[in-house]
Motif scaffolding. Structure first.
Motif, PDB file in Angstrom:
ATOM      1  N   GLU A 158      57.247 116.806 -12.576  1.00 19.84           N
ATOM      2  CA  GLU A 158      57.645 116.018 -13.743  1.00 19.84           C
ATOM      3  C   GLU A 158      56.451 115.698 -14.634  1.00 19.84           C
ATOM      4  OE1 GLU A 158      60.543 115.184 -14.987  1.00 19.84           O
ATOM      5  OE2 GLU A 158      61.520 116.356 -13.423  1.00 19.84           O
ATOM      6  N   ALA A 159      55.308 115.428 -14.014  1.00 18.54           N
ATOM      7  CA  ALA A 159      54.105 115.129 -14.797  1.00 18.54           C
ATOM      8  C   ALA A 159      53.677 116.344 -15.615  1.00 18.54           C
ATOM      9  CB  ALA A 159      52.975 114.688 -13.864  1.00 18.54           C
ATOM     10  N   LEU A 160      53.852 117.537 -15.050  1.00 17.05           N
ATOM     11  CA  LEU A 160      53.517 118.760 -15.779  1.00 17.05           C
ATOM     12  C   LEU A 160      54.466 118.951 -16.955  1.00 17.05           C
ATOM     13  CD1 LEU A 160      51.901 121.399 -15.979  1.00 17.05           C
ATOM     14  CD2 LEU A 160      53.530 122.424 -14.396  1.00 17.05           C
ATOM     15  N   ILE A 161      55.749 118.681 -16.736  1.00 21.37           N
ATOM     16  CA  ILE A 161      56.744 118.853 -17.791  1.00 21.37           C
ATOM     17  C   ILE A 161      56.519 117.845 -18.924  1.00 21.37           C
ATOM     18  CG2 ILE A 161      59.200 118.607 -18.327  1.00 21.37           C
ATOM     19  CD1 ILE A 161      59.759 119.696 -15.497  1.00 21.37           C
ATOM     20  N   SER A 162      56.238 116.608 -18.563  1.00 26.85           N
ATOM     21  CA  SER A 162      56.126 115.562 -19.580  1.00 26.85           C
ATOM     22  C   SER A 162      54.747 115.495 -20.217  1.00 26.85           C
ATOM     23  CB  SER A 162      56.474 114.199 -18.965  1.00 26.85           C
ATOM     24  OG  SER A 162      55.570 113.895 -17.906  1.00 26.85           O
ATOM     25  N   GLY A 163      53.704 115.777 -19.426  1.00 28.92           N
ATOM     26  CA  GLY A 163      52.352 115.588 -19.948  1.00 28.92           C
ATOM     27  C   GLY A 163      51.554 116.850 -20.148  1.00 28.92           C
ATOM     28  N   GLY A 164      52.051 117.963 -19.641  1.00 32.86           N
ATOM     29  CA  GLY A 164      51.314 119.202 -19.780  1.00 32.86           C
ATOM     30  C   GLY A 164      50.022 119.213 -18.987  1.00 32.86           C
ATOM     31  N   VAL A 165      49.088 120.030 -19.413  1.00 33.61           N
ATOM     32  CA  VAL A 165      47.789 120.137 -18.749  1.00 33.61           C
ATOM     33  C   VAL A 165      46.695 119.841 -19.758  1.00 33.61           C
ATOM     34  CG1 VAL A 165      48.600 121.840 -17.075  1.00 33.61           C
ATOM     35  CG2 VAL A 165      47.587 122.618 -19.220  1.00 33.61           C
ATOM     36  N   THR A 166      45.541 119.439 -19.265  1.00 35.13           N
ATOM     37  CA  THR A 166      44.408 119.175 -20.155  1.00 35.13           C
ATOM     38  C   THR A 166      43.680 120.477 -20.448  1.00 35.13           C
ATOM     39  OG1 THR A 166      42.824 118.808 -18.363  1.00 35.13           O
ATOM     40  CG2 THR A 166      44.151 116.915 -19.068  1.00 35.13           C
ATOM     41  N   ILE A 190      57.506 129.148  -6.235  1.00 34.67           N
ATOM     42  CA  ILE A 190      57.661 128.455  -4.953  1.00 34.67           C
ATOM     43  C   ILE A 190      56.617 127.357  -4.813  1.00 34.67           C
ATOM     44  CG2 ILE A 190      57.628 128.737  -2.437  1.00 34.67           C
ATOM     45  CD1 ILE A 190      58.433 131.722  -3.004  1.00 34.67           C
ATOM     46  N   PHE A 191      57.072 126.149  -4.493  1.00 37.75           N
ATOM     47  CA  PHE A 191      56.193 125.037  -4.131  1.00 37.75           C
ATOM     48  C   PHE A 191      56.369 124.787  -2.629  1.00 37.75           C
ATOM     49  CE2 PHE A 191      57.821 124.408  -8.391  1.00 37.75           C
ATOM     50  CZ  PHE A 191      56.725 124.051  -9.144  1.00 37.75           C
ATOM     51  N   GLY A 192      55.294 124.480  -1.925  1.00 39.38           N
ATOM     52  CA  GLY A 192      55.449 124.237  -0.496  1.00 39.38           C
ATOM     53  C   GLY A 192      54.403 123.300   0.058  1.00 39.38           C
ATOM     54  N   ALA A 193      54.716 122.738   1.214  1.00 37.82           N
ATOM     55  CA  ALA A 193      53.766 121.873   1.917  1.00 37.82           C
ATOM     56  C   ALA A 193      54.050 121.941   3.415  1.00 37.82           C
ATOM     57  CB  ALA A 193      53.886 120.433   1.432  1.00 37.82           C
ATOM     58  N   TYR A 194      52.979 121.886   4.210  1.00 38.63           N
ATOM     59  CA  TYR A 194      53.085 121.784   5.662  1.00 38.63           C
ATOM     60  C   TYR A 194      52.768 120.347   6.046  1.00 38.63           C
ATOM     61  CZ  TYR A 194      52.859 126.870   5.432  1.00 38.63           C
ATOM     62  OH  TYR A 194      53.106 128.195   5.141  1.00 38.63           O
ATOM     63  N   LEU A 195      53.713 119.666   6.684  1.00 38.11           N
ATOM     64  CA  LEU A 195      53.579 118.235   6.930  1.00 38.11           C
ATOM     65  C   LEU A 195      52.658 117.938   8.110  1.00 38.11           C
ATOM     66  CD1 LEU A 195      56.064 118.380   5.083  1.00 38.11           C
ATOM     67  CD2 LEU A 195      57.056 116.505   6.407  1.00 38.11           C
ATOM     68  N   THR A 196      51.943 116.835   8.006  1.00 39.23           N
ATOM     69  CA  THR A 196      51.203 116.303   9.150  1.00 39.23           C
ATOM     70  C   THR A 196      52.162 115.449   9.987  1.00 39.23           C
ATOM     71  OG1 THR A 196      50.521 114.371   7.887  1.00 39.23           O
ATOM     72  CG2 THR A 196      49.027 116.256   7.896  1.00 39.23           C
ATOM     73  N   PRO A 197      51.777 115.111  11.234  1.00 38.23           N
ATOM     74  CA  PRO A 197      52.700 114.368  12.101  1.00 38.23           C
ATOM     75  C   PRO A 197      53.155 113.033  11.526  1.00 38.23           C
ATOM     76  CG  PRO A 197      50.929 115.286  13.410  1.00 38.23           C
ATOM     77  CD  PRO A 197      50.575 115.548  11.985  1.00 38.23           C
ATOM     78  N   ALA A 198      52.301 112.381  10.724  1.00 34.44           N
ATOM     79  CA  ALA A 198      52.652 111.047  10.225  1.00 34.44           C
ATOM     80  C   ALA A 198      53.529 111.095   8.983  1.00 34.44           C
ATOM     81  CB  ALA A 198      51.366 110.269   9.912  1.00 34.44           C
ATOM     82  N   ALA A 199      53.708 112.271   8.387  1.00 30.46           N
ATOM     83  CA  ALA A 199      54.418 112.369   7.115  1.00 30.46           C
ATOM     84  C   ALA A 199      55.918 112.550   7.318  1.00 30.46           C
ATOM     85  CB  ALA A 199      53.866 113.542   6.307  1.00 30.46           C
ATOM     86  N   GLU A 215      60.855 113.274   3.076  1.00 29.73           N
ATOM     87  CA  GLU A 215      61.230 112.586   1.843  1.00 29.73           C
ATOM     88  C   GLU A 215      60.002 112.281   0.979  1.00 29.73           C
ATOM     89  OE1 GLU A 215      64.421 111.389   4.854  1.00 29.73           O
ATOM     90  OE2 GLU A 215      62.238 111.619   4.843  1.00 29.73           O
ATOM     91  N   GLU A 216      58.945 111.714   1.602  1.00 31.53           N
ATOM     92  CA  GLU A 216      57.798 111.311   0.785  1.00 31.53           C
ATOM     93  C   GLU A 216      57.052 112.510   0.238  1.00 31.53           C
ATOM     94  OE1 GLU A 216      54.940 109.030   2.982  1.00 31.53           O
ATOM     95  OE2 GLU A 216      55.263 110.160   4.829  1.00 31.53           O
ATOM     96  N   VAL A 217      56.971 113.593   1.012  1.00 31.91           N
ATOM     97  CA  VAL A 217      56.278 114.784   0.520  1.00 31.91           C
ATOM     98  C   VAL A 217      57.063 115.423  -0.621  1.00 31.91           C
ATOM     99  CG1 VAL A 217      55.523 117.109   1.126  1.00 31.91           C
ATOM    100  CG2 VAL A 217      55.085 115.208   2.682  1.00 31.91           C
ATOM    101  N   GLU A 218      58.383 115.518  -0.465  1.00 30.48           N
ATOM    102  CA  GLU A 218      59.180 116.096  -1.547  1.00 30.48           C
ATOM    103  C   GLU A 218      59.103 115.231  -2.799  1.00 30.48           C
ATOM    104  OE1 GLU A 218      63.767 117.419  -2.622  1.00 30.48           O
ATOM    105  OE2 GLU A 218      63.191 117.148  -0.515  1.00 30.48           O
ATOM    106  N   THR A 219      59.060 113.909  -2.637  1.00 33.49           N
ATOM    107  CA  THR A 219      58.942 112.999  -3.780  1.00 33.49           C
ATOM    108  C   THR A 219      57.646 113.249  -4.537  1.00 33.49           C
ATOM    109  OG1 THR A 219      60.277 111.301  -2.697  1.00 33.49           O
ATOM    110  CG2 THR A 219      58.811 110.584  -4.466  1.00 33.49           C
ATOM    111  N   ILE A 220      56.552 113.443  -3.797  1.00 31.86           N
ATOM    112  CA  ILE A 220      55.263 113.701  -4.445  1.00 31.86           C
ATOM    113  C   ILE A 220      55.300 115.028  -5.209  1.00 31.86           C
ATOM    114  CG2 ILE A 220      52.827 114.202  -4.000  1.00 31.86           C
ATOM    115  CD1 ILE A 220      53.058 112.249  -1.596  1.00 31.86           C
ATOM    116  N   LEU A 221      55.857 116.063  -4.588  1.00 34.67           N
ATOM    117  CA  LEU A 221      55.950 117.357  -5.256  1.00 34.67           C
ATOM    118  C   LEU A 221      56.740 117.241  -6.570  1.00 34.67           C
ATOM    119  CD1 LEU A 221      56.683 119.788  -2.277  1.00 34.67           C
ATOM    120  CD2 LEU A 221      54.617 119.709  -3.658  1.00 34.67           C
TER     121      LEU A 221
END
Length: 550
Positions: free
Chosen positions: A41-49, A18-27, A30-36
């Motif tokens: 995708e970055a984890l899938i393509s680049g892995g972790v250091t 489960i991934f989740g976020a609690y939005l602030t009033p200005a958010a 769409e933009e929060v889901e895009t960031i998640l």
């Protein structure tokens, strides 16, 4: 976001990540889901250091050790391992974690983090809150997204007797004044874990009248960076050690607490001192904190429990009293006008060791702790004592206030009465035990009669509150449906009047003593609870030995 999280429960059968976020009033959603999704995708393509992997292992390793802090925790972990299908994972899990590679993590992400097998849910409020404050997230999609990708929507049907009478923590207690700080340690038979709780006079009561949010906002900035470390460096440092430190401000104090592994005392206390002594108060970070605080206040607008207790505080305590809470509209207005310069001024005036106390519990090396505290805080001779002059409680007078909040299916009821009792008074314990019989547990008189026998409420209980450093008040809190409100009030009145006029029975007292003493003793099985309990007694003006005498 106000907060973000990931959660992957370990189960016997396949579960969810489960991934989740609690939005602030200005958010926006769409933009929060895009960031998640971008981070996935970055984890899938680049892995972790390797550095990220090392830090994650440190956190998991420390959490495993912390999770074995006390007999209940050990039994709980073994039971969880059995439930997952293999009791030996209790022993083997630390070695298995150490063996995980960056390549394995990336492979797992590629295999399981697939959009076509995901489900996304948004919570979208339909109406503006009761302060009529505009936000840009009150309207939005409420449909099933992308049927071509996800397919069609499917609607689913929706205490034992015989416990020891005396404990002995006092023999493991050592105390000394170090760098002006009241230092108390309690050695416990725990391997490797140390918890701490501390405080000094910098609570909300010291906020100026025109800035009631100031103490809380200052505390909220302490873990957001120092003069030499930004908040990411702090988080990485704590993760590497598997330690944690947190801050908050209550009515009287700035409170801080945390835990660490025994060898890391010096490093953790050095960071704690740096956070307390030289916070960065970065303006850009403060704007983020301000946004999160605003989100919390806007949530409170529609919270019946908060609104009721806040109103009661103003009926019991005058402005300027530590237990008086300002109205939400005042807090929101102050939040918008408070500046970073205000935070710096508050910090300069009130932060320091003059009224600081620190309590450590666990696998204690007293000389190590003493040296670490001295090295970290030496030369910081600032701060203020706790104020002795404060307004008196208001006189009790019959009064009733009603607050309307739209679209609520239940009514919160809050009775309150100024008792004038404080924790150090002789009458406190008899009152506390009597009140426990009235409304302190699921088997109390109020719960038995109003909930179980008459079915008029889901929850009803009574407490004594706000008595840490000032005389406090009795409070009874209940919730009723609008249709049963009058019946609920009548039933509550009957129970309270019978308790008041006829008292309690010896059998009820004996049962309460067994339960209260048993739960107290069980609660002292972990280092953080022992440190917190000792600190609580000291804050109330009691001795360190009271942890045994209670």
């Amino acid at each position: 976001a106000n907060a973000t999280f990931t959660f992957a429960p370990e189960l016997h059968d396949p579960g969810l990540f489960i991934f989740g976020a609690y939005l602030t009033p200005a958010a926006t959603h769409e933009e929060v889901e895009t960031i998640l999704k971008k981070e996935i995708e970055a984890l899938i393509s680049g892995g972790v250091t390797e550095a990220e992997l090392k830090r994650a292992k440190s956190v998991v390793r420390a959490n495993i050790v912390y999770g074995r802090d006390g007999p209940y925790a050990i039994a709980d972990q073994i039971n969880e391992a059995i439930a997952m299908g293999d009791w030996t994972s209790y022993v083997n899990r630390p070695k298995q974690i150490e063996a995980v590679t960056a390549e394995q993590i990336q492979a797992v992400a590629k295999r399981y983090f697939l959009e076509k097998t995901s489900t996304t849910g948004w919570f979208v409020p339909e109406i503006k809150n009761n302060l009529a404050m505009a936000t840009n997230q009150l309207a939005g999609p409420n449909y099933f997204r992308d049927p071509e990708l996800f397919g069609p929507q499917h609607n689913q049907p929706e205490t034992d007797e015989g416990l020891p009478a005396v404990v002995d923590f006092s023999s493991g207690v050592r105390r000394e004044t170090v760098a002006g700080i009241e230092l108390v340690t309690i050695d416990m038979p725990i391997e490797g874990v140390v918890s701490f709780v501390g405080s000094f006079a910098a609570g909300e009561a010291l906020s100026p009248e025109e800035h009631p949010m100031l103490a809380g906002l200052t505390a909220a900035m302490l873990d957001k960076g120092t003069s030499s470390k930004d908040r990411f460096a702090i988080a990485e440092f704590l993760d590497t050690l598997g330690a944690d430190i947190s801050f908050s401000a209550d009515s009287h104090s700035l409170d801080f607490s945390g835990r660490f592994l025994r060898p890391d005392a010096g490093a953790v206390l050095e960071l704690l001192a740096e956070q307390l002594r030289s916070p960065a108060f970065d303006p850009e970070v403060f704007e983020t904190v301000r946004s999160r605080q605003e989100a919390n206040l806007l949530l409170a607008v529609d919270d019946p429990n908060y609104r009721a207790s806040s109103m009661v505080s103003r009926m019991l305590y005058p402005a300027g009293h530590p237990n008086h809470e300002e109205e939400l509209s005042t807090l929101i207005a102050d939040l918008k006008q408070t500046s970073v310069e205000d935070l710096r001024a508050f910090h300069e005036e009130f932060y320091g060791t003059k009224s600081m106390r620190l309590v450590f519990a666990g696998d204690i090396d007293f000389e190590q702790i003493k040296a670490a505290v001295a090295n970290a805080f030496e030369g910081w001779d600032k701060g203020v004592p706790y104020p002795e002059d404060r307004p008196e409680q208001l006189d009790n007078a019959r009064a009733e206030e009603r607050i309307f909040i739209a679209d609520k299916t239940s009514v919160t009821v809050n009775y309150a009465y100024n008792t004038g009792l404080q924790r150090i008074q002789d009458e406190y314990l008899p009152f506390m035990v009597g009140n426990y019989i009235l409304g302190g547990s699921f088997n109390s008189r109020l719960m038995t009669e109003v909930r179980q026998n008459r079915g008029l409420t889901y929850a009803i209980y009574s407490r004594h509150l706000n008595d840490t450093m000032t005389p406090g008040n009795w409070a009874l809190i209940a919730s009723f449906s609008p249709a049963t409100l009058n019946q609920g009030l009548e039933a509550t009145q009957e129970v309270v009047e019978d308790w008041y006029e006829n008292g309690v029975t010896e059998e009820e007292v004996e049962a309460a003593l067994v339960t209260l003493s048993g739960s107290y003793l069980v609660g002292l099985s972990t280092t953080n609870r022992v440190a917190g309990q000792m600190h609580s007694f000291l804050q109330r003006g009691l001795s360190a030995e009271y942890i045994d005498q209670y």
